[in-house]
Every structure is written in C-alpha cells, then in structure tokens.
Design a protein around this motif. Sequence first.
Motif, PDB file in Angstrom:
ATOM      1  N   PRO A 114      60.025  14.026 -23.396  1.00 25.34           N
ATOM      2  CA  PRO A 114      59.397  12.691 -23.436  1.00 25.34           C
ATOM      3  C   PRO A 114      58.827  12.249 -22.096  1.00 25.34           C
ATOM      4  CG  PRO A 114      61.796  12.549 -23.599  1.00 25.34           C
ATOM      5  CD  PRO A 114      61.450  13.989 -23.771  1.00 25.34           C
ATOM      6  N   ARG A 115      59.377  12.768 -21.010  1.00 25.16           N
ATOM      7  CA  ARG A 115      58.860  12.374 -19.695  1.00 25.16           C
ATOM      8  C   ARG A 115      57.437  12.897 -19.470  1.00 25.16           C
ATOM      9  NH1 ARG A 115      63.912  13.082 -15.423  1.00 25.16           N
ATOM     10  NH2 ARG A 115      65.295  11.512 -16.371  1.00 25.16           N
ATOM     11  N   MET A 116      57.090  13.956 -20.186  1.00 24.13           N
ATOM     12  CA  MET A 116      55.740  14.501 -20.069  1.00 24.13           C
ATOM     13  C   MET A 116      54.711  13.455 -20.496  1.00 24.13           C
ATOM     14  SD  MET A 116      53.944  17.666 -22.112  1.00 24.13           S
ATOM     15  CE  MET A 116      55.206  18.849 -21.653  1.00 24.13           C
ATOM     16  N   VAL A 117      54.983  12.728 -21.593  1.00 31.05           N
ATOM     17  CA  VAL A 117      54.076  11.690 -22.083  1.00 31.05           C
ATOM     18  C   VAL A 117      53.933  10.583 -21.043  1.00 31.05           C
ATOM     19  CG1 VAL A 117      53.662  10.003 -23.913  1.00 31.05           C
ATOM     20  CG2 VAL A 117      54.694  12.205 -24.472  1.00 31.05           C
TER      21      VAL A 117
ATOM     22  N   LYS B  50      49.108   9.238 -15.050  1.00 29.69           N
ATOM     23  CA  LYS B  50      47.952   9.840 -14.401  1.00 29.69           C
ATOM     24  C   LYS B  50      46.643   9.219 -14.909  1.00 29.69           C
ATOM     25  CE  LYS B  50      50.070  12.771 -11.773  1.00 29.69           C
ATOM     26  NZ  LYS B  50      50.051  12.588 -10.278  1.00 29.69           N
ATOM     27  N   ILE B  51      46.581   8.916 -16.200  1.00 31.81           N
ATOM     28  CA  ILE B  51      45.387   8.270 -16.759  1.00 31.81           C
ATOM     29  C   ILE B  51      45.220   6.887 -16.146  1.00 31.81           C
ATOM     30  CG2 ILE B  51      44.404   7.302 -18.877  1.00 31.81           C
ATOM     31  CD1 ILE B  51      45.677   9.644 -20.397  1.00 31.81           C
ATOM     32  N   SER B  52      46.347   6.163 -16.017  1.00 27.81           N
ATOM     33  CA  SER B  52      46.308   4.835 -15.428  1.00 27.81           C
ATOM     34  C   SER B  52      45.873   4.883 -13.972  1.00 27.81           C
ATOM     35  CB  SER B  52      47.682   4.160 -15.550  1.00 27.81           C
ATOM     36  OG  SER B  52      47.687   2.906 -14.921  1.00 27.81           O
ATOM     37  N   ASP B  53      46.387   5.866 -13.219  1.00 34.57           N
ATOM     38  CA  ASP B  53      46.027   6.013 -11.799  1.00 34.57           C
ATOM     39  C   ASP B  53      44.526   6.244 -11.632  1.00 34.57           C
ATOM     40  OD1 ASP B  53      48.643   5.663 -11.080  1.00 34.57           O
ATOM     41  OD2 ASP B  53      49.067   7.805 -10.785  1.00 34.57           O
ATOM     42  N   ALA B  54      43.910   6.845 -12.648  1.00 33.61           N
ATOM     43  CA  ALA B  54      42.473   7.119 -12.584  1.00 33.61           C
ATOM     44  C   ALA B  54      41.625   5.907 -12.945  1.00 33.61           C
ATOM     45  CB  ALA B  54      42.132   8.285 -13.513  1.00 33.61           C
ATOM     46  N   GLY B  55      42.301   4.801 -13.286  1.00 34.63           N
ATOM     47  CA  GLY B  55      41.577   3.569 -13.585  1.00 34.63           C
ATOM     48  C   GLY B  55      41.037   3.499 -14.998  1.00 34.63           C
ATOM     49  N   VAL B  56      41.547   4.368 -15.885  1.00 36.92           N
ATOM     50  CA  VAL B  56      41.090   4.370 -17.280  1.00 36.92           C
ATOM     51  C   VAL B  56      41.823   3.274 -18.022  1.00 36.92           C
ATOM     52  CG1 VAL B  56      40.950   5.679 -19.426  1.00 36.92           C
ATOM     53  CG2 VAL B  56      40.586   6.824 -17.229  1.00 36.92           C
ATOM     54  N   ILE B  57      41.082   2.435 -18.756  1.00 37.08           N
ATOM     55  CA  ILE B  57      41.684   1.362 -19.538  1.00 37.08           C
ATOM     56  C   ILE B  57      42.067   1.905 -20.903  1.00 37.08           C
ATOM     57  CG2 ILE B  57      41.325  -0.914 -20.565  1.00 37.08           C
ATOM     58  CD1 ILE B  57      39.364  -1.479 -18.322  1.00 37.08           C
ATOM     59  N   LEU B  58      43.346   1.789 -21.251  1.00 40.70           N
ATOM     60  CA  LEU B  58      43.846   2.327 -22.525  1.00 40.70           C
ATOM     61  C   LEU B  58      43.682   1.307 -23.626  1.00 40.70           C
ATOM     62  CD1 LEU B  58      47.107   4.008 -21.223  1.00 40.70           C
ATOM     63  CD2 LEU B  58      44.942   5.106 -21.706  1.00 40.70           C
TER      64      LEU B  58
END
Length: 342
Positions: A325-328, A334-342
């Motif tokens: 689960p830590r993989m998720v 990492k997606i958040s660090d890239a500035g991607v809005i989920l």
Amino acid sequence: MITVMKFGGTSVGSAEALTRSAKIIADGEGGKAVVISAMSGVTNQLLWFLDTEGACANDVIAGLMKKHTDAAKEVLNGKQLKNFMTDFEKRIESLRHLIDDKNARNDPFFRDNISSQGERLSSVLMAHVLMSMNVESVAMTAEEAGISAVGAPGLGSANLSKTSDGLMMSVKPLIMRGVVPVITGFYGCNEEGKPLTFGRGGSDYSAAVVANGLDADCLEIWTDVDGFMSADPRVVPEAIKIDEMNFGEAAELAYLGAKVLHPRTIEPVRMKHIPVKVRNSFKPQSQGTLIHHLKKKKNELLRSVAMKADLSIITVSSSEIAYRPRMVARIIEKISDAGVIL
C-alpha cells in the motif's frame, strides 16, 4: 452581521467597474470585509514577465502604473488622488525593490511573491475609491490581515485556525468600528512570512477563508456572470440561472468545470454553514445564486450539466499493489510534487 464580499478581476478592471463595485460595497448593510483580485490582465502580465527571458522590468512596472493610475484619475481628484498616489507609489517601490533584489530571485517563493503583486495594487485603489464615497476604508495585504498558509510554492492552502486568530486580531476590530478592510486575495503567508499563492483564481478561496476566520454571516462572490447556470450558455443558449443550490452541488459543479467559483471555495464556508451568494457586479439588481447547507428536496431534478475538457486519465496497475500500500502513497506523492492537480 458581517458580510465578506469578494470582487474578481473584471469587477475591478476599469474605472467604471471600480465605481460600480465600490457603490455595491457602500450600499451593503452591516459590517463588511472586502477581498479583492488583481485588475483583469495584471496577473497574466506579471506571469509573462516571469516566464519571458529578457522581459524588461521597467516596462512591466510602467504598464502597471499606467493601468492603475489611469483608472484612479477617472474616479479620484484633488487630495483624494494625491493620497492614493502616495500609498500606491509605496507598493510600486516595493515591487521594484523585489525585482531588483538578485538574492530574492533564488527564493523558491519568488514567483508567488511577484504573481501576487496585482492584488496589492488593486486593494489600494479600491480602498481609496471607497474613501472618495465617504466610506472609511483601509487596504490590507494578506500579511497584515493574518492569512496563514501552508504548502509548496504555487500550491498553498490556508491554515484556518491560525488565519482565524490573525483575522480576529487585525480585521475584526476594524469592522466593529465601521471600517471596511480591503484585503488582498489569491495568497497567504507561510510561517517564514513568505507569500504563498492558492492557485489561479484563488481569490474566491481566499474570500471563503476570510469568511470562515471571521465567522461571517454571509459570503458574497461578485463576478461577471449571473450565477450558476443549468449548463454552459456558450454551449447551450437556452440555459437558465439556478436560484438556489446546496454546497455539495456547487462544489461538484466547480470541480467538474463550471467556472463560476474556484473549486476550493466551498469547503471553508461549508464547515461553518456560511451561505454563499454568487452575484453579477454588472447587474447588482439580480439576486444571483444562493448556496447553502440544506439538502436537495426529494424527487428534485438535477441542477446542472457541466463539462470539463483537456483531462488525462492515468491508470497504474501492478499485481503487487494489494500487498504494498505504501507504493500507492509514493505514486500520489510524486504526482503531487510535480504540481499535477488530481
């Protein structure tokens, strides 16, 4: 009674718009706090300067000065104009020093600092327009108001508890004395005092944060549309205005593409059941859309249809995910660090 009134860029984008919005504020009842955006086009101009190699700072500053002083000269005169210029030039000088500071350019918050300068300028102009209408007013930056923020540059969120403490000390006493504070939207300050923006269109969110912190009775979002519509009128000409809706409906529509409100606006006011009114500053006689905590009535039809373009769907699959689960969590981080809005 305390009302927080937010005015967007088009609502303060010209001398005529400023005068109209100031009259709306002056005519409002009870205590008021105003949250203001930059004049239309100003934030884009500042971002262009940041993103364009070789852009001339003097040209940008001259453009900002002209835009604001031209509007001021149409609305103010004599001593009123002189007083405005004194306060405005202080803000311009602060911007000039910031741009000239070579060390500041290495600060990760430099972009937030520059891009939030438009609100610092428009707040001074609106405060002086109000004073010309015999409304006692004061321009306040987010730093002075006590709007606390946390997060990465460009992706800030308000610390609601600390912000409430700050507003109660700096803003609430002014309102109780009948003074109208005009507060910069779009950004707050982190623990180091660095400006931290809330994302484009974040002044709506700022206003909701101020309403939450002041325990306001109502939040009014003054914009250039009549309120929420049953569909995008550019796509569906027969769309009609929605008079009333609940927080959940408004939040869902905002997230799914309705540009009436910034998607993050709802949560700070929903927490305290503060009603929101979305109104058109160009048609102040229209009642707009009322958003509140009441649930939708049984058998009521859907409110609106929204559409969002330019979306990407990323599917991450692995036979190991169920056991790790830590993989998720790491993927999302990492997606958040890239500035991607989920």
